[in-house]
Design a protein around this motif. Structure first.
Motif, mmCIF file in Angstrom:
data_model
loop_
_atom_site.group_PDB
_atom_site.id
_atom_site.type_symbol
_atom_site.label_atom_id
_atom_site.label_comp_id
_atom_site.label_asym_id
_atom_site.label_seq_id
_atom_site.Cartn_x
_atom_site.Cartn_y
_atom_site.Cartn_z
ATOM 1 N N SER A 1 86.077 15.990 33.390
ATOM 2 C CA SER A 1 86.020 17.409 33.030
ATOM 3 C C SER A 1 85.910 17.599 31.525
ATOM 4 O O SER A 1 85.296 18.551 31.062
ATOM 5 N N ALA B 1 77.324 25.636 30.331
ATOM 6 C CA ALA B 1 78.512 26.355 30.800
ATOM 7 C C ALA B 1 79.521 26.319 29.656
ATOM 8 O O ALA B 1 79.541 25.359 28.879
ATOM 9 N N VAL C 1 84.577 23.418 31.589
ATOM 10 C CA VAL C 1 84.796 22.924 32.945
ATOM 11 C C VAL C 1 86.308 22.863 33.137
ATOM 12 O O VAL C 1 86.994 22.133 32.415
ATOM 13 N N GLU D 1 87.670 22.318 38.711
ATOM 14 C CA GLU D 1 86.245 22.413 39.069
ATOM 15 C C GLU D 1 85.617 21.023 39.180
ATOM 16 O O GLU D 1 85.534 20.295 38.193
ATOM 17 N N TYR E 1 80.321 20.995 39.513
ATOM 18 C CA TYR E 1 79.212 21.178 38.572
ATOM 19 C C TYR E 1 78.208 20.029 38.696
ATOM 20 O O TYR E 1 78.586 18.858 38.741
ATOM 21 N N LEU F 1 75.058 19.220 36.345
ATOM 22 C CA LEU F 1 74.322 19.597 35.144
ATOM 23 C C LEU F 1 73.026 18.798 35.102
ATOM 24 O O LEU F 1 73.028 17.590 35.316
ATOM 25 N N ALA G 1 73.109 24.451 34.621
ATOM 26 C CA ALA G 1 74.281 24.136 35.423
ATOM 27 C C ALA G 1 74.081 24.699 36.821
ATOM 28 O O ALA G 1 73.733 25.860 36.980
ATOM 29 N N ARG H 1 75.781 24.223 41.042
ATOM 30 C CA ARG H 1 76.968 23.795 41.792
ATOM 31 C C ARG H 1 76.476 23.056 43.031
ATOM 32 O O ARG H 1 75.387 23.322 43.535
ATOM 33 N N ARG I 1 82.999 24.563 47.276
ATOM 34 C CA ARG I 1 83.781 24.945 46.093
ATOM 35 C C ARG I 1 85.252 24.908 46.393
ATOM 36 O O ARG I 1 85.715 25.197 47.431
#
Length: 188
Positions: free
Chosen positions: A138, A154, A157, A161, A164, A166, A182, A184, A188
């Motif tokens: 992160s 973004a 992070v 989370e 992500y 990227l 970015a 997802r 989630r």
């Protein structure tokens, strides 16, 4: 009559070479176009998947959700022509990278998260025009994007989370700027 014959003969003497050149150029063999090399290198950067949250663990493993996310990464990048995979030396990052490495028959290559500029230079030098995956943490994935020369896609992070993905594009033309987006992936 003689004048018109001479004129016609001279006209043909001039036209004949022109016609041969024009006809010859139409019959010339055309070389097939070579497949062009991509004009950019693509670097996918992800954080390791969900880890065991016990604070006493120095090198936690992935949870069941983390193992599922690592498998989802394989599906998410199924069309990406990944040719190299990089991971830090922790169990959680290697475990996130391993399913894709196994699917692609690649070896996960270690990198030092304190040496992101060296990793970026290596990717630019050794994987020009290819696609690679970098698995980090992160507190390193946005820094990895910056080391590759792109702005952060973004602002931050969060520790909670894990989803992500990227995507950094490094143009072959050094006068063009690197870009990052970015997205997802997974639940989630």
């Amino acid at each position: 009559m003689l004048f018109s014959s001479l004129f016609s003969l001279r006209l043909w003497q001039w036209l004949l070479p022109v016609c041969v050149v024009l006809l010859g150029s139409g019959c010339a063999s055309v070389e097939p176009r070579k497949a062009s090399q991509p004009t950019f290198t693509t670097v996918y950067v992800v954080r390791h998947a969900e880890k065991d949250p016990a604070p006493s663990l120095l090198d936690p493993s992935l949870t069941a959700a983390g193992k599922q996310r690592a498998q989802t990464l394989v599906d998410t990048l199924r069309k990406a022509p990944i040719t190299a995979i990089f991971s830090t030396a922790t169990t959680r990052t290697r475990s996130t990278a391993e399913p894709l490495a196994t699917a692609r028959q690649l070896t996960v290559q270690p990198y030092d998260a304190r040496q992101l500029r060296a990793l970026a230079a290596r990717i630019r030098r050794e994987y020009k025009g290819q696609a690679v995956l970098v698995v980090g943490h992160s507190n390193t994935i946005l820094e990895t994007v910056e080391a590759l020369g792109a702005p952060r896609p973004a602002p931050a992070v969060q520790d909670s989370e894990y989803d992500y993905l990227l995507e950094v594009r490094l143009p072959q033309d050094s006068t063009q700027a690197a870009t990052a987006v970015a997205r997802r992936y997974g639940v989630r």
